[in-house]
Design an enzyme around this catalytic site. Structure first.
Site, mmCIF file in Angstrom:
data_model
loop_
_atom_site.group_PDB
_atom_site.id
_atom_site.type_symbol
_atom_site.label_atom_id
_atom_site.label_comp_id
_atom_site.label_asym_id
_atom_site.label_seq_id
_atom_site.Cartn_x
_atom_site.Cartn_y
_atom_site.Cartn_z
ATOM 1 N N GLU A 52 4.930 -2.220 -9.980
ATOM 2 C CA GLU A 52 5.455 -3.571 -10.186
ATOM 3 C C GLU A 52 4.515 -4.416 -11.034
ATOM 4 O OE1 GLU A 52 5.364 -2.028 -7.263
ATOM 5 O OE2 GLU A 52 7.376 -2.075 -6.370
ATOM 6 N N PHE A 114 10.944 -5.028 8.706
ATOM 7 C CA PHE A 114 10.452 -4.040 7.748
ATOM 8 C C PHE A 114 10.402 -4.623 6.328
ATOM 9 C CE2 PHE A 114 11.333 -0.415 4.828
ATOM 10 C CZ PHE A 114 10.090 0.186 4.959
ATOM 11 N N GLN A 115 9.300 -4.441 5.704
ATOM 12 C CA GLN A 115 9.077 -4.912 4.331
ATOM 13 C C GLN A 115 9.367 -6.390 4.144
ATOM 14 O OE1 GLN A 115 11.047 -2.083 1.676
ATOM 15 N NE2 GLN A 115 9.142 -0.907 1.579
ATOM 16 N N LYS A 164 18.656 -10.019 1.169
ATOM 17 C CA LYS A 164 19.615 -8.949 0.900
ATOM 18 C C LYS A 164 21.040 -9.334 1.295
ATOM 19 C CE LYS A 164 20.290 -4.009 1.468
ATOM 20 N NZ LYS A 164 19.819 -2.771 2.096
ATOM 21 N N MET A 471 -18.053 -4.240 -20.512
ATOM 22 C CA MET A 471 -18.477 -5.641 -20.469
ATOM 23 C C MET A 471 -19.391 -5.886 -19.274
ATOM 24 S SD MET A 471 -18.375 -8.289 -22.234
ATOM 25 C CE MET A 471 -17.021 -8.874 -23.236
#
Ligand code: TPP
Lengths: 571, 174
Positions: A52, A114-115, A164, A471
């Protein structure tokens, strides 16, 4: 459920179509399935990424290379939290992206389902604005508002969290152009007396300097700035993100200013009697020690975000408005300034302190980038990752057109360069897109090789492989007595083989003598993505350098002989 | 009550009074409070309630923090999409008031004394129990401070204060 009504997810996709969205970058999951399902019947192309974070940087690269918003679609919980880095990156650099996340069903919110994650809560500090949709009826209005907010005024990321049950339930609301944003104003033209006042100072200045920031890129102010510079006969310097607004090959252009800017740009900044920021935000990488920054110069600040005025530097004149419109209004008001002596001085500095690097002792990153600049001939879109290679690319790769230089400036996000190039390549199929990345940062999003490969995307990735977090090594060498700590990238894969494992064409440069031939071959390669691995000398440093929090007086043109104090600036 | 009263403050972290006119929506308070916490400002009191038009709300906030950062903070508050306007009233001529409820455990023989003090401060008894009293008092925050201090010796068991309410005088914007 009414069979004739679209679902919330379908409505959302229709809204995206209505906004002219061509691509969605994302990765699926349970909560976002209704929207992925709706995409099956849509003409919007879904780009399945491997992470993502990659999706957000692709949307960002798409957005920065076009000015159009980039759209991301991810699932709830971990899918959404993986976008936080991309949101920060976009916020810090004012890039318009829209991140749409699936969310648990409404009755489960707050129940550790969940999630489930409080994504709106987690992301408050890294968005321009966000929405948690609680009614299907709000879908069209919120989508319209999100696009409006992301792209107008000072652009930025907007997040939409969609439960959802709304995604799969009916949505009866019609499309909407309505905006319910009473607190939101978009400045356009500036107050006329501010223009008059600024013009008076500009016409009078003996040593004027135009400092071009990302705001000039966003407002497409470059042409107007060039006209103004020519009329005033004033030199131009840019920030890292201002590159490309004004053609860097223009004779009045002194290149990039700031920590790793050219010495001649920084000398001009230190010596000017008037500095006008055009969409710059006086970042600490630009100003260094504030007490010693342009102390005697008149400061004019043009910005579309009033909160930028006096945030760092208190300007003598602040001009609120769109950078292009402001400059266009200024042009007829200014008179040609008497700057001949000043321009001569700037030319002397340019000759006296050119960018330089050693041509001996193995393959040099600077040489490779110098050659890439020559071979791309000002036509390519460059994206970069973060580190030494980024600064060398900024120094040697001249951006000649607006939106042809894309780099993570404000956040300095490693892992940005390669996915940003993918996004830019989707948006610009006719252009050559080159990502310049370090071996460290590349590995943060290298899995997006797959994303580029499946779409036969012509994005090219130049990996400057120094086998170090370069760096970091430079700072430890310079300021921590070379006590290296966590800088060695032992364990690097063979990047050529890694690319090949994804089916991606790969090249390797080991010797300076091969550089042109290989870069040209890669530049001409048209069948899909390709990777060029430049095996450069392991220990090389970026100069000029103004140590963080230092002033131009402390600028190091080359490696110092003496021991250095730890910089006072934070990073 | 006189206008523009100021709460006693320390030099480095003076008290500031800010009013916000915001959309009456969930999440607005969090966005607002993040602007304060990010700059290490401490919110001393916060009053939120619907405005005359119910789709908007008013926030009156008193906070302490670096004066130099105040102007930038107001700008960042004003920049929030849900904030319609943000005004710094620290030095303004504004009408200010606050309400406090005090619960005292008190024996019968202490009551007369407590009621005398209350009368002086125009406080009202709103609950008369056998061994407890609830007093309601309103006025400037300083007046309330003084009143509460006087009553502390009498077993002050609960204290609830509203936080400062404020309205700019005349045609000025709150
Ligand atoms: C996500 C993230 N983590 C850490 C850093 C700190 N950081 C800045 S530059 C750098 C080294 C980058 O190394 P590499 O990608 O190999 O590029 P090089 O400097 O060698 O060109 C690091 C670790 C960062 N900018 N971003």
């Amino acid at each position: 459920m009414d069979q004739n009504l679209p679902t919330g997810g379908e409505k959302l996709v229709q809204c995206l179509e209505r906004e002219g969205v061509e691509y969605i970058f994302g990765l699926s999951g349970g909560a976002v399935m209704p929207i992925f399902d709706a995409l099956v019947d849509s003409k919007i192309k879904l780009i399945l990424t491997r992470h993502e974070q990659g999706a957000t940087h692709m949307a960002d690269g798409y957005a920065r290379s076009t000015g159009k918003p980039g759209v991301v679609l991810v699932t709830s919980g971990p899918g959404a939290t993986n976008t936080v880095t991309g949101l920060l990156t976009a916020l810090m650099d004012s890039a318009p992206i829209i991140v749409i996340c699936g969310q648990q069903i409404l009755p489960m919110l707050g129940k550790d389902a969940f999630q489930e994650a409080d994504v709106t809560g987690i992301t408050y500090p890294v968005v321009k604005h966000s929405y948690l949709i609680k009614e299907a009826e709000d879908v069209p209005r919120i989508l319209r508002e999100a696009f409006h907010l992301a792209t107008t005024g000072r652009p930025g990321p907007v997040l939409i969290d969609l439960p959802k049950d709304i995604g799969q339930g009916p949505c009866a609301a019609p499309f909407s152009d309505e905006l319910d944003l009473p607190g939101y104003e978009v400045p356009s033209r500036a107050e006329p007396d501010k223009i008059v006042e600024a013009a008076r100072h500009l016409s009078r200045a003996k040593r004027p300097l135009l400092y071009v920031g990302h705001g000039a890129v966003i407002a497409d102010a470059g042409k107007a700035v060039t006209t103004l510079a020519e009329k005033l006969r004033a030199p131009v310097v840019t920030t890292l993100l201002g590159k490309g607004a004004v053609d860097e090959m223009h004779p009045l252009h002194l290149g990039m200013m700031g920590m790793h800017g050219t010495a001649y740009a920084n000398k001009a900044v230190a010596d000017c009697d008037l500095i006008m920021s055009i969409g710059g935000r006086w970042d600490d990488r630009i100003t260094g020690k504030l007490d010693e920054f342009c102390t005697d110069a008149i400061k004019i600040h043009i910005d579309i975000d009033p909160a930028e005025f006096s945030k760092i530097v208190v300007p003598d004149i602040s001009i609120l408005g769109d950078a292009r419109l402001v400059i266009e209004d200024l042009i007829p008001q200014v008179e040609m300034a008497d700057t001949a002596e000043w321009l001569d001085q700037c030319e002397r500095w340019r000759k006296q302190f050119p960018l330089k690097y050693s041509k001996q002792g193995g393959l040099r990153a600077q040489y490779v980038l110098d050659r890439l600049n020559a071979i791309t001939a000002g036509e390519a879109i460059f994206t970069t990752d973060v580190g030494q290679h980024q600064m060398w690319a900024a120094q040697f790769c001249k951006a000649r057109s607006n939106r042809h230089w894309i780099s993570s400036g404000g956040a300095g996000t490693m892992g940005f360069g390669w996915p940003a190039a993918i996004g830019a390549a989707f948006a610009n199929p006719d252009k050559k897109v080159w990502a310049v990345v370090g071996d460290g940062g590349f590995q943060m999003t290298s899995m997006e090789l797959a994303t580029a490969q499946i779409h036969k995307l012509k994005a090219k990735c130049l990996i400057i492989n120094n086998n170090f977090l370069g760096m970091i090594r430079q700072w430890q060498e310079m300021f921590y007595e070379n006590r290296l700590s966590g800088a060695d990238l032992e364990g690097n894969p063979d990047f050529v083989k890694l690319a090949q494992a994804y089916g991606v064409k790969a090249f390797r440069i080991k010797r300076s003598a091969d550089t042109d031939r290989i870069l040209e071959e890669a530049h001409a390669y048209d069948e899909g993505p390709c990777v060029v691995v430049a095996e450069v000398v392991k220990e090389d440093n970026v100069f000029p350098m103004i140590p963080a929090g230092g002033s131009v007086g402390e600028m190091l043109i080359e490696a110092p002989k003496h021991k250095l104090q730890k910089p006072t600036g934070s990073t | 009550m006189s206008a523009a009263q100021t709460i006693p403050t320390s030099e480095s972290n003076p008290i500031h009074t800010i009013s916000l006119f915001v959309n009456n929506k969930p999440g607005v308070l969090v966005r607002v409070s993040l602007v304060f916490s990010r700059r290490a400002f401490n919110i001393e009191s916060l009053v939120v309630s619907p405005a005359a038009e119910g789709r908007f709300a008013r926030m009156t906030i008193t906070c302490s923090g670096n004066s130099g950062a105040l102007e930038q903070m107001i700008k960042q508050l004003a920049k929030l999409v849900d904030v319609v306007h943000a005004v710094d009233h620290t030095r303004d001529d504004a009408y200010e008031t606050e309400i406090a409820l005090l619960k005292l455990d008190c024996a019968i023989d202490e009551r007369t004394h407590i009621l005398q003090i209350s009368e002086h401060y125009k406080a009202k008894v709103v609950d008369y129990g056998t061994d407890s009293l609830i007093l309601q008092v309103y006025g400037s925050s300083e007046k309330l401070d003084a009143f509460i201090d006087l009553l502390r010796p009498f077993q002050l068991v609960e204290l609830v204060r509203s936080g400062k309410l404020l309205m700019a005088r005349g045609r000025q914007l709150t």
